[in-house]
Enzyme design. Structure first.
Site, PDB file in Angstrom:
ATOM      1  N   GLN B 195       0.859  -1.182   0.000  1.00  9.01           N
ATOM      2  CA  GLN B 195       0.000   0.000   0.000  1.00  9.01           C
ATOM      3  C   GLN B 195       0.893   1.228   0.000  1.00  9.01           C
ATOM      4  O   GLN B 195       1.562   1.527   0.986  1.00  9.01           O
ATOM      5  CB  GLN B 195      -0.940  -0.043   1.202  1.00  9.01           C
ATOM      6  CG  GLN B 195      -1.786  -1.319   1.241  1.00  9.01           C
ATOM      7  CD  GLN B 195      -2.854  -1.372   0.153  1.00  9.01           C
ATOM      8  OE1 GLN B 195      -3.716  -0.518   0.089  1.00  9.01           O
ATOM      9  NE2 GLN B 195      -2.779  -2.389  -0.720  1.00  9.01           N
ATOM     10  N   ALA B 236     -11.668   2.129   5.054  1.00  5.67           N
ATOM     11  CA  ALA B 236     -10.711   1.337   4.287  1.00  5.67           C
ATOM     12  C   ALA B 236      -9.922   2.201   3.306  1.00  5.67           C
ATOM     13  O   ALA B 236     -10.182   3.397   3.156  1.00  5.67           O
ATOM     14  CB  ALA B 236     -11.445   0.223   3.553  1.00  5.67           C
ATOM     15  N   HIS B 237      -8.987   1.574   2.613  1.00 12.53           N
ATOM     16  CA  HIS B 237      -8.083   2.331   1.742  1.00 12.53           C
ATOM     17  C   HIS B 237      -8.836   3.030   0.610  1.00 12.53           C
ATOM     18  O   HIS B 237      -9.744   2.490   0.022  1.00 12.53           O
ATOM     19  CB  HIS B 237      -6.948   1.475   1.187  1.00 12.53           C
ATOM     20  CG  HIS B 237      -7.328   0.195   0.548  1.00 12.53           C
ATOM     21  ND1 HIS B 237      -6.412  -0.654  -0.016  1.00 12.53           N
ATOM     22  CD2 HIS B 237      -8.526  -0.413   0.391  1.00 12.53           C
ATOM     23  CE1 HIS B 237      -7.031  -1.700  -0.493  1.00 12.53           C
ATOM     24  NE2 HIS B 237      -8.290  -1.594  -0.266  1.00 12.53           N
ATOM     25  N   ASN B 238      -8.368   4.269   0.384  1.00 22.07           N
ATOM     26  CA  ASN B 238      -8.865   5.095  -0.713  1.00 22.07           C
ATOM     27  C   ASN B 238     -10.312   5.542  -0.573  1.00 22.07           C
ATOM     28  O   ASN B 238     -10.915   6.013  -1.538  1.00 22.07           O
ATOM     29  CB  ASN B 238      -8.651   4.384  -2.066  1.00 22.07           C
ATOM     30  CG  ASN B 238      -7.173   4.167  -2.310  1.00 22.07           C
ATOM     31  OD1 ASN B 238      -6.668   3.066  -2.212  1.00 22.07           O
ATOM     32  ND2 ASN B 238      -6.462   5.245  -2.558  1.00 22.07           N
TER      33      ASN B 238
END
Lengths: 337, 337, 337
Positions: B195, B236-238
């Site tokens: 990531q 969560a991511h993004n």
């Protein structure tokens, strides 16, 4: 910074274009610039390929001809993208050695290549293998064993008697080995059942931030090789999570539940205690698993989101469903007579 | 201890009563004593106003005449109550300076007015602005930037590359910048997608205890100005959380989800990945959001609570709903023939 | 290692068999070896009793005659099992005293029999009673009071003004006394309502790993004697949890909710704010409690898990429920005419 040829060698796949093209990072197909590498994993984004300004793209063989820029040709572009991602990571790599502000018990066995950060506390009887990284403020309790190459991020806690395999990743604030939630009702209230088991993780296990894996009541709670667990997930005492199973964020498993291999539990799934889920099961988000699953496949529960106004009306009817069904049956009988 | 007049000046609103009345704290309308200030924000509690023993009450103009005690007259009594609440806070205010038991890298830039508590670990390249408070046992990873006046409570973790705006509050055990949950399926199991993005918080953002905001896969995960996030929330991511949006406890957002401005997600809401929620949406508690929302309004899912005995019967019928609908349609057809 | 007679004395119950039989640990009925003690609490496992190879078994009087091995005779075998479990715990018992790497304010009052581990931070005004154990990296804020015999596991956080009774257990990463989620909408966004209350735990309270109990807005958030709370549970500001109530993992309670005594909330239950649940209520897993409960009993919501294919069809029908009901009513009317 890698050349296209270097990336081709690293991935063991062919490339088409300028061997010396320099790639400094990754980006999405629509945003990538001339020194960046993108990938196309799904036909859905094929149109983006045609107009991409990426320096290079990882594409499947079938799409290679249509790629307007240099490319790497992969049977599985997404997997290749995963593999190159590590090359471009800017995550700091701590140096080996024990920080002077760490507290390491004399009776702990720490490999010289391991890195122990400031304020980490390592208790007696702990064994830390080669290339392990222990972050700042981490607590490793008595008798824990951490396998080669595993990384424990800052402020995570491993209470006593936890075994972590090789190349595992434990994220910040995760807790391995808190007491299982075991109590017997007594005349004066709940009496604690001391939790005598431990926690055992296989190799290449990932445990997300703020996730908890409780110690077993008598035997260990087990997470098998390659299982990956997201953030804020609760794994209760004596669960067993099978090999390569993935559990997404906010899921919760009650005690003694067994999940097979290669399962995927989506976010917010809840599983009651003492059930068994076989291999290759997918459970969709927020599903309530109240019984064992013995056949591979996809399972769900819940109701669809609608405008609150509509939902209110339908929700009221849910509480009348049994009566609706019986009224319907009565009408059918009257029709048949 | 403030006089009524001082509070009136502080809030910039009129008062009626004894200018020198001394107010030592806040209390609810029904419990307040003669040295306490209460407020009335809702007509629902109007009756409590008539019998209050508070020293003073913040009331709306329309109710000022009915207030039996001294009062401050506010267009928005609840907002004024919020504003005075800080005056009566007993939360300790740490002194500037770096505690001797903190571990601050030489290559970190810490403003002289910042306060760094015992056992905090600050890595190289970190920039900490004026009036920042870093609590005990906090970890701030390489290259993080903390804006003016922000406060990080004890034991929170910011991994590398996290940017926090001004006047933010990060509560204990929150984790910003753990890896997003990104893996590609490979022949030998899951392969980690490193990531590479970070986390960016705007100004005046609040992140609750044990909440997690993962770093982005390539670009940053973003929480915009004024967004407030409660405890045990997973971002969560993004994801991108819009300005002034509020997310209550135990909610979870899967990856790449975009929430607009001025939204409110109630407790336990789950949102699948890659959807978009427009501005001014309210989602009621425990709703499962499985698709994008393009119209402002209130949305819900779930079923109402009933006695378990009744629920069991109705839940069985839920699994027969499609067949119930078809039986009904058949009856209607037969009626029409 | 205990003899059968010693265990009989400890439990205050009769035994049958060899008084000097040595028991070194606990195990399940089916797995126990000749130096281990098992128990039989449910008729369901009676068959396992007949073939057990345990050294001894705790059995109910009615089954004593059928037990093929030495046994302890208990009215409540499960409760006796809980009571002996502590004898076999291998959890390390820290020695009294303050670790040199702890940071204890001069104005804190720590009993000489208490144990304060490395990197714990104890602020001014804290009172720590006899036999308290404070784990590594724990933060105890200003003015907290920890009662006799309580144990705080590594990396837990108690912010200022938290009171913990006697013999409580606070697990790792739990946060007591983070700010309640209180904000008033203002013209420039959310304005924080400073949370002026504290948190009060009674005696023998257990708080699980990564669980959060927020401080009250004005008065305290309260968890009464003997209440047990599992991992990843959110208790919002001004909740009150009654005596001996148990709350399982991943549950969440919104603000000002009052739960009576002897309730059990199963995993993933959500409770909206400002409702009241009376004593002796059981709520099944993942139930959404949207209103007060005034009668003891068991309550549920949710829909059953099915194959996703079937679920999709039925879920669509849920959104048509009100219309289904109205169509049915029309048919009934036409029948009656």
């Amino acid at each position: 910074m890698y050349t296209l040829e270097e990336l081709s060698d690293f991935l063991g796949i062919a490339f088409s274009g300028k061997a010396g093209r320099r790639i400094s990072g990754l980006a999405s197909l629509s945003a990538a610039g001339p020194d960046q590498l993108a990938f196309l994993a799904s036909r859905k984004y094929e149109e983006q390929l045609l107009s991409t300004t990426a320096g290079a793209v990882i594409v499947a063989p079938a799409l290679a001809d249509r790629c307007p820029v240099d490319h790497l040709i992969a049977e599985d572009p997404y997997l290749c993208f995963a593999r190159v991602s590590g090359l471009f990571s800017k995550a700091p790599e701590p140096a080996p050695g024990i920080h002077p502000a760490a507290t390491v018990d004399n009776a702990a066995d720490v490999h010289s290549s391991a890195s122990i950060a400031a304020n980490a506390v390592i208790e007696a009887g702990v064994v830390i293998a080669a290339d392990v990284v222990i972050g700042a403020n981490v607590y490793i309790g008595h008798g824990c064993r951490i396998g080669e190459g595993s990384r424990i991020y800052p402020n995570a806690v491993l209470n006593h008697g936890v075994t972590v395999g090789k190349y595992c990743t434990i994220h910040s604030q995760a807790v391995l080995g808190a007491d299982g939630f075991g109590f017997a009702p007594g005349p004066a209230g709940w009496e604690k059942i001391h939790q005598l088991g431990g926690v055992t993780l296989g190799d290449r296990v990932e445990i997300g931030a703020c996730s908890t894996v409780d110690r077993g009541a008598i035997d260990d709670t087990v997470v098998e090789d390659g299982a990956i667990i997201d953030n804020l997930v609760q794994i209760a005492h004596n669960c067993r999570i099978g090999k390569n199973t993935a559990i997404a964020g906010c899921a919760g498993l009650a005690g003694s539940t067994i999940i097979g291999a290669n399962c995927t539990l989506a976010g917010g799934v809840g599983v009651v205690g003492h059930v068994e889920i076989c291999d290759n099961v997918h459970v969709t988000g927020m599903t309530m698993v109240t019984k064992s699953i013995t056949e591979p496949g996809s399972y769900s529960s819940g109701t669809p989101m609608t405008a609150t106004r509509d939902w209110k009306r339908n929700a009221v009817r849910f509480a009348q469903l049994d009566s609706i069904q019986r009224r319907l049956t009565r009408l059918e009988k009257q029709r048949d007579e």
